[in-house]
Design a protein around this motif. Structure first.
Motif, PDB file in Angstrom:
ATOM      1  N   LYS A 359       0.843  -1.187   0.000  1.00  0.00           N
ATOM      2  CA  LYS A 359       0.000   0.000   0.000  1.00  0.00           C
ATOM      3  C   LYS A 359       0.884   1.246   0.000  1.00  0.00           C
ATOM      4  O   LYS A 359       1.780   1.363   0.840  1.00  0.00           O
ATOM      5  N   LEU A 360       0.621   2.151  -0.938  1.00  0.00           N
ATOM      6  CA  LEU A 360       1.437   3.353  -1.095  1.00  0.00           C
ATOM      7  C   LEU A 360       0.553   4.579  -1.275  1.00  0.00           C
ATOM      8  O   LEU A 360      -0.577   4.473  -1.755  1.00  0.00           O
ATOM      9  N   LYS A 361       1.091   5.729  -0.901  1.00  0.00           N
ATOM     10  CA  LYS A 361       0.396   6.990  -1.107  1.00  0.00           C
ATOM     11  C   LYS A 361       1.029   7.721  -2.285  1.00  0.00           C
ATOM     12  O   LYS A 361       2.250   7.825  -2.382  1.00  0.00           O
ATOM     13  N   LEU A 362       0.188   8.214  -3.185  1.00  0.00           N
ATOM     14  CA  LEU A 362       0.636   8.992  -4.333  1.00  0.00           C
ATOM     15  C   LEU A 362       0.259  10.450  -4.089  1.00  0.00           C
ATOM     16  O   LEU A 362      -0.920  10.810  -4.081  1.00  0.00           O
ATOM     17  N   THR A 363       1.273  11.308  -3.884  1.00  0.00           N
ATOM     18  CA  THR A 363       1.056  12.721  -3.585  1.00  0.00           C
ATOM     19  C   THR A 363       1.062  13.527  -4.879  1.00  0.00           C
ATOM     20  O   THR A 363       1.988  13.404  -5.691  1.00  0.00           O
ATOM     21  N   ILE A 364       0.024  14.351  -5.063  1.00  0.00           N
ATOM     22  CA  ILE A 364      -0.085  15.132  -6.297  1.00  0.00           C
ATOM     23  C   ILE A 364      -0.542  16.559  -5.988  1.00  0.00           C
ATOM     24  O   ILE A 364      -1.098  16.834  -4.922  1.00  0.00           O
ATOM     25  N   LEU A 365      -0.307  17.436  -6.948  1.00  0.00           N
ATOM     26  CA  LEU A 365      -0.858  18.784  -6.893  1.00  0.00           C
ATOM     27  C   LEU A 365      -2.326  18.712  -7.291  1.00  0.00           C
ATOM     28  O   LEU A 365      -2.690  18.012  -8.243  1.00  0.00           O
ATOM     29  N   MET A 373      -4.371  11.673 -14.122  1.00  0.00           N
ATOM     30  CA  MET A 373      -3.279  10.705 -14.273  1.00  0.00           C
ATOM     31  C   MET A 373      -3.142   9.827 -13.033  1.00  0.00           C
ATOM     32  O   MET A 373      -2.859   8.631 -13.135  1.00  0.00           O
ATOM     33  N   ALA A 374      -3.374  10.409 -11.871  1.00  0.00           N
ATOM     34  CA  ALA A 374      -3.264   9.639 -10.634  1.00  0.00           C
ATOM     35  C   ALA A 374      -4.333   8.553 -10.551  1.00  0.00           C
ATOM     36  O   ALA A 374      -4.060   7.433 -10.090  1.00  0.00           O
ATOM     37  N   LEU A 375      -5.540   8.875 -10.988  1.00  0.00           N
ATOM     38  CA  LEU A 375      -6.609   7.876 -10.961  1.00  0.00           C
ATOM     39  C   LEU A 375      -6.301   6.709 -11.897  1.00  0.00           C
ATOM     40  O   LEU A 375      -6.575   5.544 -11.573  1.00  0.00           O
ATOM     41  N   VAL A 376      -5.734   7.014 -13.050  1.00  0.00           N
ATOM     42  CA  VAL A 376      -5.337   5.947 -13.976  1.00  0.00           C
ATOM     43  C   VAL A 376      -4.225   5.109 -13.360  1.00  0.00           C
ATOM     44  O   VAL A 376      -4.247   3.863 -13.424  1.00  0.00           O
ATOM     45  N   ALA A 377      -3.236   5.771 -12.766  1.00  0.00           N
ATOM     46  CA  ALA A 377      -2.133   5.050 -12.128  1.00  0.00           C
ATOM     47  C   ALA A 377      -2.644   4.138 -11.025  1.00  0.00           C
ATOM     48  O   ALA A 377      -2.182   2.994 -10.876  1.00  0.00           O
ATOM     49  N   ARG A 378      -3.612   4.617 -10.257  1.00  0.00           N
ATOM     50  CA  ARG A 378      -4.172   3.789  -9.179  1.00  0.00           C
ATOM     51  C   ARG A 378      -4.824   2.523  -9.728  1.00  0.00           C
ATOM     52  O   ARG A 378      -4.615   1.417  -9.203  1.00  0.00           O
ATOM     53  N   GLY A 385      -1.274  -5.707  -7.840  1.00  0.00           N
ATOM     54  CA  GLY A 385      -1.326  -5.963  -6.409  1.00  0.00           C
ATOM     55  C   GLY A 385      -0.837  -4.827  -5.531  1.00  0.00           C
ATOM     56  O   GLY A 385      -0.551  -5.039  -4.348  1.00  0.00           O
ATOM     57  N   VAL A 386      -0.777  -3.616  -6.081  1.00  0.00           N
ATOM     58  CA  VAL A 386      -0.342  -2.456  -5.313  1.00  0.00           C
ATOM     59  C   VAL A 386      -1.531  -1.509  -5.132  1.00  0.00           C
ATOM     60  O   VAL A 386      -2.141  -1.077  -6.111  1.00  0.00           O
ATOM     61  N   THR A 387      -1.874  -1.229  -3.877  1.00  0.00           N
ATOM     62  CA  THR A 387      -2.994  -0.339  -3.571  1.00  0.00           C
ATOM     63  C   THR A 387      -2.485   1.091  -3.400  1.00  0.00           C
ATOM     64  O   THR A 387      -1.548   1.332  -2.635  1.00  0.00           O
ATOM     65  N   ILE A 388      -3.099   2.013  -4.111  1.00  0.00           N
ATOM     66  CA  ILE A 388      -2.659   3.412  -4.106  1.00  0.00           C
ATOM     67  C   ILE A 388      -3.717   4.308  -3.464  1.00  0.00           C
ATOM     68  O   ILE A 388      -4.893   4.249  -3.831  1.00  0.00           O
ATOM     69  N   GLU A 389      -3.280   5.137  -2.534  1.00  0.00           N
ATOM     70  CA  GLU A 389      -4.103   6.208  -1.998  1.00  0.00           C
ATOM     71  C   GLU A 389      -3.632   7.516  -2.638  1.00  0.00           C
ATOM     72  O   GLU A 389      -2.459   7.867  -2.537  1.00  0.00           O
ATOM     73  N   VAL A 390      -4.535   8.215  -3.292  1.00  0.00           N
ATOM     74  CA  VAL A 390      -4.187   9.470  -3.935  1.00  0.00           C
ATOM     75  C   VAL A 390      -4.381  10.616  -2.948  1.00  0.00           C
ATOM     76  O   VAL A 390      -5.475  10.806  -2.417  1.00  0.00           O
ATOM     77  N   ASP A 391      -3.312  11.364  -2.713  1.00  0.00           N
ATOM     78  CA  ASP A 391      -3.345  12.509  -1.799  1.00  0.00           C
ATOM     79  C   ASP A 391      -3.171  13.779  -2.613  1.00  0.00           C
ATOM     80  O   ASP A 391      -2.052  14.164  -2.963  1.00  0.00           O
ATOM     81  N   ALA A 392      -4.287  14.443  -2.944  1.00  0.00           N
ATOM     82  CA  ALA A 392      -4.260  15.679  -3.734  1.00  0.00           C
ATOM     83  C   ALA A 392      -4.159  16.867  -2.794  1.00  0.00           C
ATOM     84  O   ALA A 392      -5.031  17.069  -1.950  1.00  0.00           O
ATOM     85  N   GLN A 393      -3.099  17.674  -2.951  1.00  0.00           N
ATOM     86  CA  GLN A 393      -2.840  18.775  -2.034  1.00  0.00           C
ATOM     87  C   GLN A 393      -2.851  20.114  -2.761  1.00  0.00           C
ATOM     88  O   GLN A 393      -2.520  20.194  -3.941  1.00  0.00           O
ATOM     89  N   GLU A 394      -3.215  21.160  -2.036  1.00  0.00           N
ATOM     90  CA  GLU A 394      -3.136  22.512  -2.580  1.00  0.00           C
ATOM     91  C   GLU A 394      -1.673  22.931  -2.693  1.00  0.00           C
ATOM     92  O   GLU A 394      -0.798  22.387  -2.013  1.00  0.00           O
ATOM     93  N   GLY A 395      -1.420  23.930  -3.543  1.00  0.00           N
ATOM     94  CA  GLY A 395      -0.053  24.317  -3.864  1.00  0.00           C
ATOM     95  C   GLY A 395       0.834  24.594  -2.674  1.00  0.00           C
ATOM     96  O   GLY A 395       1.975  24.122  -2.598  1.00  0.00           O
ATOM     97  N   GLY A 396       0.323  25.365  -1.706  1.00  0.00           N
ATOM     98  CA  GLY A 396       1.146  25.745  -0.573  1.00  0.00           C
ATOM     99  C   GLY A 396       1.664  24.562   0.209  1.00  0.00           C
ATOM    100  O   GLY A 396       2.808  24.553   0.687  1.00  0.00           O
ATOM    101  N   THR A 397       0.820  23.541   0.362  1.00  0.00           N
ATOM    102  CA  THR A 397       1.225  22.322   1.079  1.00  0.00           C
ATOM    103  C   THR A 397       2.056  21.420   0.192  1.00  0.00           C
ATOM    104  O   THR A 397       3.098  20.892   0.601  1.00  0.00           O
ATOM    105  N   TYR A 398       1.608  21.257  -1.043  1.00  0.00           N
ATOM    106  CA  TYR A 398       2.260  20.321  -1.958  1.00  0.00           C
ATOM    107  C   TYR A 398       3.719  20.657  -2.187  1.00  0.00           C
ATOM    108  O   TYR A 398       4.590  19.779  -2.121  1.00  0.00           O
ATOM    109  N   TRP A 399       4.025  21.933  -2.456  1.00  0.00           N
ATOM    110  CA  TRP A 399       5.387  22.286  -2.836  1.00  0.00           C
ATOM    111  C   TRP A 399       6.376  22.196  -1.675  1.00  0.00           C
ATOM    112  O   TRP A 399       7.579  22.327  -1.868  1.00  0.00           O
ATOM    113  N   ASN A 400       5.877  21.949  -0.477  1.00  0.00           N
ATOM    114  CA  ASN A 400       6.758  21.715   0.669  1.00  0.00           C
ATOM    115  C   ASN A 400       6.821  20.242   1.061  1.00  0.00           C
ATOM    116  O   ASN A 400       7.489  19.893   2.027  1.00  0.00           O
ATOM    117  N   ALA A 401       6.125  19.392   0.299  1.00  0.00           N
ATOM    118  CA  ALA A 401       5.994  17.988   0.685  1.00  0.00           C
ATOM    119  C   ALA A 401       7.324  17.236   0.719  1.00  0.00           C
ATOM    120  O   ALA A 401       7.492  16.290   1.495  1.00  0.00           O
TER     121      ALA A 401
END
Length: 517
Positions: A359-365, A373-378, A385-401
C-alpha cells in the motif's frame, strides 16, 4: 514580500484605462489591432528585483524592464548583444565586456556603467554583505570570483573555473539583468515593486492579486516595441480565463489542451500548440520501506502505462517523455528505453522482492491533469497488487511535501519542473545535495554527481553531451523515475496579435510582440 500599488504612478500613468478594463471594467470592443493589450498570468507577481524573483511570471517582466549584456533573439534561444557593445571570451575563466554608452536608467538614476554590472552580478553571485539576504539564484552565478571594472563602460567577469552554460542560463538570462546600483541602495526593499532599468518597458502600476502594467520606455535606446502598453492580469482559474478571452477582456493566455480546445471555434482567436521544455514524472522515494528495493521500483514502472496516463491527463495532446531531457535540449538521450506495460513481469518482480499487499500513497498537486493521471495510475497498479491512496494537495502544502524531514514520508509523487535550454540547469535538482530540497526521490549517486559537475565545466560539446547521456542512463537504472511528458503549451490570443517567446514558452519576450492584420 508584500506588494502595494503606487497610487501616484498608477493614476499618472497612461496604463490606467488598460488596467481598468483588465481588472474588471467593461470589455473593450476592439475590431482590429491596437497597441494596448491585456495578457493573463496564472501566478501572481511577487518580486521584480531579478535577484529575488519568484518564478517565470516575475522573470518575464524583468526581461523587458532591465537589459542584459546579451539576450535571446526573437523566438529563439540563441543570443545576441543587448546592453553590451562587445563581449570577448578572454580565457576559459574570463569574459570581457564593453557597454553601449548612453543607456539611461529610468526615474533619473543616470547612465548605466560597468559599476552597475559589477554590483548586479556580485550582489547575486557572491556571499551577501551584512544585512543583505542571499539570492535564491546564487547558484546561477556559482563559481563567480569577481567582476573587475576596467573603465566606465568596460569590465571583466572572472570565474573560479569554466562554466559551459555561463552565457545561456546566466549572462543571457534573467540572472544577467543589470540593475541600478544607486536605485537598489536608495530604495531597499521597495525595489521589489519599483524596479529601475534601462529596458524597453517601464513598470507603471502593480497591485497584489490583480496584476501590473508595463508602458513603453521613452528613454530606451533600442528599437521601440510595437505595443505601447501591456496590462498583466493575474487569473488563477482556467474557466475564468476562458470567459475573459471570449469577452475580450484579455488578449493572450497559455492554457492546458483540454481548456483551450473549445476556444478553437471562437471567431477572432488563434489557438496554437507549442512544444514545452517542462518535464513531468512520477517519482519514488528510494529510502521509504519497500521502495528501497530496486525490484519494487522496477515493478511499479512496468505496472504503469504512460500513454494511458497522458491520454487521461492531457487529452492525448502532450508528447511522451522517456528520459530527463526533452528532445529540444542539448544532451537528450535519443535511445532511451520506452517502457511498455507488463503486468506479468511486474508481479514477478514483486514476488522476487518478497512483497505482497503493498500500500502506497501517491502525492499530487490538486489540478485536473494530475488528478486524472493519478486515478489511472491507481487503477493500473491495482492490477499488479499495489494499492494506491491518492493525496491531492493545494499548492502551498504540496510544494513543501519533499522538504526536510517531511520528505522522508513520501512514497510516490507526480512532479513538474520548468526547464531551460541547458542540460545542467535541468540536471541540478537530482544531485545528492538536493536531497531534502528538490530531490524528492532522495536518490543519491556519486557517479551522477560527478558527471553533473564535469559537464558543468566541459567546454567541448561532444564530450559534454556524452556525460549528460551517461547521467540520464544512471537515472534510468535507478527506476526511481517514470518519465511522463514534457507537455505542450497551447497559446490562445487575438488573431491580430503576434506573440514572441523563447522556445518552450516559459520565457516571454514582450518587447518583440507584434501586430498583424
Amino acid at each position: 514580500m508584500s506588494i502595494t500599488i503606487d497610487r501616484r504612478t498608477f493614476l499618472a500613468g497612461t496604463a490606467t484605462a488598460a488596467l481598468t478594463a483588465a481588472w474588471g471594467g467593461p470589455a473593450l470592443a476592439q475590431q482590429g489591432p491596437r497597441d494596448k493589450i491585456t495578457v493573463r498570468i496564472d501566478r501572481d507577481l511577487a518580486n521584480l528585483d531579478p535577484s529575488y524573483r519568484t518564478g517565470p511570471w516575475d522573470a518575464n517582466v524583468c526581461r523587458v524592464v532591465y537589459q542584459r549584456l546579451m539576450k535571446q533573439k526573437v523566438n529563439s534561444a540563441e543570443l545576441e548583444l543587448d546592453a553590451a557593445e562587445k563581449i570577448d571570451q578572454l580565457s576559459p575563466t574570463e569574459i570581457g565586456f564593453t557597454l553601449k554608452p548612453g543607456l539611461m536608467f529610468t526615474d533619473g538614476y543616470g547612465e548605466m556603467t560597468a559599476e552597475d554590472v559589477k554590483f548586479s552580478f556580485e550582489r547575486m553571485g557572491l556571499p551577501p554583505k551584512e544585512g543583505q539576504k542571499e539570492s535564491p539564484y546564487k547558484a546561477d552565478w556559482g563559481g563567480l570570483k569577481a567582476v573587475e571594472v576596467t573603465g566606465k563602460y568596460t569590465g571583466k567577469i572572472v570565474l573560479e573555473k569554466p562554466r559551459a552554460n555561463i552565457f545561456t542560463t546566466v549572462i543571457g538570462d534573467v540572472s544577467g539583468c543589470i540593475v541600478s546600483k544607486a536605485a537598489v541602495e536608495k530604495l531597499g526593499a521597495d525595489y521589489a515593486t519599483k524596479p529601475v532599468g534601462t529596458g524597453p518597458y517601464r513598470l507603471t502600476a502593480i497591485e497584489r492579486q490583480r496584476g501590473a502594467a508595463l508602458t513603453r520606455n521613452p528613454t530606451y535606446k533600442g528599437p521601440a516595441p510595437a505595443l505601447q502598453e501591456i496590462a498583466i492580469r493575474f487569473i488563477s482559474d482556467p474557466r475564468t480565463t476562458d470567459l475573459a478571452l471570449r469577452s475580450g477582456e484579455i488578449d493572450f493566455a497559455i492554457l492546458a489542451p483540454a481548456v483551450a480546445e473549445p476556444l478553437k471555434s471562437v471567431a477572432g482567436l488563434t489557438v496554437s500548440e507549442q512544444p514545452s521544455i517542462a518535464y513531468v514524472w512520477l517519482g519514488m522515494n528510494v529510502e521509504k520501506g519497500p521502495l528501497a528495493d530496486l525490484k519494487v521500483r522496477q515493478a511499479i514502472r512496468l505496472g504503469l502505462d504512460v500513454d494511458q496516463m497522458l491520454a487521461a491527463g492531457y487529452n492525448g495532446k502532450a508528447p511522451r517523455l522517456n528520459t530527463l531531457l526533452p528532445p529540444q535540449i542539448f544532451g537528450h538521450w535519443k535511445e532511451a528505453p520506452v517502457y511498455k506495460r507488463n503486468v506479468a513481469e511486474a508481479k514477478k518482480l514483486l514476488a522476487e522482492a518478497g512483497v505482497s499487499g503493498l500500500k502506497l500513497k501517491l502525492t499530487i498537486l490538486n489540478q485536473p491533469a494530475y488528478q486524472n493521471m493519478a486515478l489511472v495510475a491507481r487503477a493500473l497498479l491495482a492490477e499488479i497488487g499495489v494499492t494506491i491512496e491518492v493525496d491531492a494537495q493545494e499548492g502551498g502544502t504540496y510544494w513543501n511535501a519533499g522538504n526536510g524531514d517531511s520528505g522522508k514520508n513520501l512514497d510516490l509523487f507526480l512532479l513538474r519542473f520548468n526547464g531551460k535550454h541547458d542540460p545542467n540547469f535541468i540536471m541540478q535538482w537530482f544531485v545528492s545535495g538536493q536531497t531534502g530540497t528538490w530531490n524528492w526521490q532522495r536518490w543519491q549517486n556519486k557517479d551522477y554527481d560527478a558527471l553533473f559537475a564535469a559537464a558543468a565545466v566541459e567546454l567541448d560539446p561532444a564530450k559534454r553531451g556524452e556525460m549528460v547521456v551517461k547521467a540520464q542512463q544512471l537515472m534510468d537504472q535507478s527506476a526511481a523515475f517514470v518519465w511522463l511528458t514534457n507537455e505542450v503549451n497551447v497559446l490562445v490570443h487575438r488573431s491580430w496579435l503576434k506573440p514572441a517567446g523563447v522556445p518552450g514558452w516559459l520565457d516571454w519576450q514582450y518587447d518583440s510582440w507584434g501586430l498583424g492584420a
